[in-house]
Design a protein around this motif. Structure first.
Motif, short mmCIF file in Angstrom:
data_model
loop_
_atom_site.label_atom_id
_atom_site.label_comp_id
_atom_site.label_asym_id
_atom_site.label_seq_id
_atom_site.Cartn_x
_atom_site.Cartn_y
_atom_site.Cartn_z
N PRO A 117 0.86 -1.18 0.00
CA PRO A 117 0.00 0.00 0.00
C PRO A 117 0.90 1.24 0.00
CG PRO A 117 0.13 -0.88 2.21
CD PRO A 117 0.94 -1.81 1.34
N THR A 118 0.33 2.39 -0.27
CA THR A 118 1.09 3.63 -0.30
C THR A 118 1.87 3.84 0.99
OG1 THR A 118 -0.54 4.65 -1.76
CG2 THR A 118 0.93 6.13 -0.58
N SER A 119 3.14 4.23 0.84
CA SER A 119 4.06 4.57 1.93
C SER A 119 4.65 3.37 2.65
CB SER A 119 3.41 5.51 2.96
OG SER A 119 2.99 6.71 2.34
N ALA A 120 4.26 2.16 2.30
CA ALA A 120 4.86 0.98 2.93
C ALA A 120 6.33 0.88 2.51
CB ALA A 120 4.11 -0.28 2.53
N VAL A 121 7.15 0.37 3.41
CA VAL A 121 8.60 0.34 3.19
C VAL A 121 9.18 -1.03 3.50
CG1 VAL A 121 10.83 1.32 3.89
CG2 VAL A 121 8.79 2.79 3.79
N ILE A 122 10.05 -1.53 2.62
CA ILE A 122 10.96 -2.61 2.97
C ILE A 122 12.31 -1.93 3.19
CG2 ILE A 122 12.16 -4.68 2.22
CD1 ILE A 122 9.74 -5.53 0.70
N PRO A 123 12.81 -1.93 4.42
CA PRO A 123 14.01 -1.15 4.75
C PRO A 123 15.25 -1.64 4.00
CG PRO A 123 12.82 -1.83 6.73
CD PRO A 123 12.25 -2.61 5.60
N LEU A 124 16.30 -0.84 4.09
CA LEU A 124 17.56 -1.14 3.43
C LEU A 124 18.09 -2.49 3.90
CD1 LEU A 124 19.76 0.11 1.54
CD2 LEU A 124 20.83 1.02 3.62
N HIS A 125 18.37 -3.38 2.93
CA HIS A 125 18.82 -4.73 3.25
C HIS A 125 19.69 -5.25 2.12
CE1 HIS A 125 15.20 -5.21 0.78
NE2 HIS A 125 15.72 -6.36 0.38
N ASP A 126 20.41 -6.33 2.38
CA ASP A 126 21.34 -6.86 1.38
C ASP A 126 20.87 -8.18 0.81
OD1 ASP A 126 21.75 -8.59 3.48
OD2 ASP A 126 23.92 -8.29 3.60
N HIS A 127 21.63 -8.65 -0.21
CA HIS A 127 21.35 -9.91 -0.89
C HIS A 127 22.68 -10.62 -1.11
CE1 HIS A 127 18.25 -6.96 -1.93
NE2 HIS A 127 17.40 -7.96 -1.92
N PRO A 128 23.25 -11.23 -0.06
CA PRO A 128 24.60 -11.77 -0.14
C PRO A 128 24.74 -12.90 -1.16
CG PRO A 128 23.51 -12.48 1.87
CD PRO A 128 22.63 -11.45 1.26
N GLY A 129 25.63 -12.70 -2.13
CA GLY A 129 25.89 -13.73 -3.13
C GLY A 129 24.72 -14.01 -4.06
N MET A 130 23.79 -13.07 -4.18
CA MET A 130 22.57 -13.31 -4.93
C MET A 130 22.42 -12.38 -6.13
SD MET A 130 20.31 -13.50 -1.43
CE MET A 130 18.69 -13.58 -2.20
N THR A 131 21.72 -12.87 -7.14
CA THR A 131 21.27 -12.05 -8.26
C THR A 131 19.76 -11.93 -8.15
OG1 THR A 131 23.07 -12.81 -9.69
CG2 THR A 131 21.15 -11.84 -10.78
N VAL A 132 19.24 -10.70 -8.24
CA VAL A 132 17.82 -10.47 -8.03
C VAL A 132 17.24 -9.66 -9.19
CG1 VAL A 132 16.05 -9.52 -6.50
CG2 VAL A 132 18.13 -10.52 -5.52
N PHE A 133 16.15 -10.16 -9.75
CA PHE A 133 15.40 -9.47 -10.81
C PHE A 133 14.13 -8.91 -10.18
CE2 PHE A 133 17.96 -12.74 -12.66
CZ PHE A 133 18.35 -12.30 -13.91
N SER A 134 13.84 -7.64 -10.43
CA SER A 134 12.64 -7.01 -9.88
C SER A 134 11.86 -6.33 -10.99
CB SER A 134 13.02 -5.97 -8.81
OG SER A 134 13.65 -6.58 -7.71
N LYS A 135 10.58 -6.66 -11.10
CA LYS A 135 9.71 -6.08 -12.11
C LYS A 135 8.49 -5.45 -11.44
CE LYS A 135 7.28 -5.34 -15.88
NZ LYS A 135 7.51 -4.11 -16.67
N VAL A 136 8.34 -4.14 -11.56
CA VAL A 136 7.15 -3.46 -11.02
C VAL A 136 5.96 -3.79 -11.92
CG1 VAL A 136 6.12 -1.25 -10.41
CG2 VAL A 136 8.58 -1.59 -10.08
#
Length: 271
Positions: A117-136
């Motif tokens: 929902p509007t203004s929801a946040v996933i805080p700053l975090h890492d992805h150790p040794g990972m490749t991540v694809f993100s599609k809005v």
């Protein structure tokens, strides 16, 4: 990310137009094509790195995805309580800021959706040794992402509960609004440490390879960022301006990070 953590490329690049035509000539839903491509791309022997051609192919496929391809409908900007497509009642919609939907998870990769929902946040975090694809898939979100400066630049901090800070460089600081291209982060580049903030109701389809797994060293760690000037005295910047750098301090999982599991209602996947 904690939710994910707790749950236990040899093909040639295909232009997007031809890929779209190929999809129209098959009975397989896009999510099945995505699963098949991930399965052939992210094998145990290839998890440490993703060759460029398969990355392009995955991006080309993900670029064609919309909400309906994974069983979602777009949220109205005027109703930012969100998640109505999961059948949550009115009270639950207010109480639940982010919904996590698991599409598929195996040892090599995870396919999942985050609905904000509007203004929801996933805080700053890492992805150790990972490749991540993100599609809005719909809506708008602000992405702020860093990569560590190498070699590591670490300083002792005087902040309470924050013994050390490490220097990182800002690589992404922008709003993504659907329809837009797929974003990719890598183990040491592309913004491996990132924060998502919903500007409007939005949903993001993620592919993580390999998934979080603490016993194999892939623990999700959260951070808070400080301006470079906070601890900058004596640290040398070899490239760019001070505004492009920040000090990151590791923190405990934020108390206000609250996710609820949603049920995947999109096309089924043949595993």
């Amino acid at each position: 990310m904690v939710f994910l953590q707790q749950k236990a490329l040899s093909a040639l690049y295909i232009p997007k137009q031809k890929l779209h035509m190929a999809m129209n000539n098959t009975n397989s839903p896009k999510v099945q094509l995505l699963y098949d491509l991930c399965k052939s791309t992210f094998t145990p022997s290839s998890l440490s790195s993703a060759p460029s051609q398969p990355v392009h192919k995955l991006c080309s496929l993900l670029d064609t995805f919309g909400p309906a391809d994974v069983g979602l409908k777009e949220e109205s900007p005027n109703d930012d309580r969100g998640h109505g497509f999961f059948g949550l009642n009115r009270v639950a919609r207010w109480a639940q800021p982010i919904t996590y939907v698991d599409i598929h998870e195996c040892d090599s990769f995870t396919m999942c959706i985050f609905c904000f929902p509007t203004s929801a946040v996933i805080p700053l975090h890492d992805h150790p040794g990972m490749t991540v694809f993100s599609k809005v898939l719909y809506g708008s979100m602000h992405v702020k992402a860093y990569d560590w400066v190498e070699p590591a630049c670490i300083k002792e901090s005087q902040e309470p509960g924050c013994p050390q800070v490490r220097l990182a460089r800002l690589v992404v600081d922008k709003v993504l609004t659907a329809p837009c291209g797929t974003s990719v982060l890598y183990p040491k580049s592309g913004g491996n440490l990132h924060c998502f903030t919903a500007v409007a109701p939005c949903a993001v389809l993620d592919v993580l390879a390999p998934p979080y797994r603490e016993d194999l060293g892939r623990k999700c760690t959260y951070y808070v960022d400080y301006p470079y000037s906070t601890f900058g005295n004596g640290a040398q910047i070899s490239n760019g301006k001070e505004e492009e750098y920040a000090w990151l301090a590791e923190i405990e999982t934020p108390d206000d990070l609250y996710m609820r599991s949603g049920v995947y209602v999109g096309p089924s996947i043949r595993v």
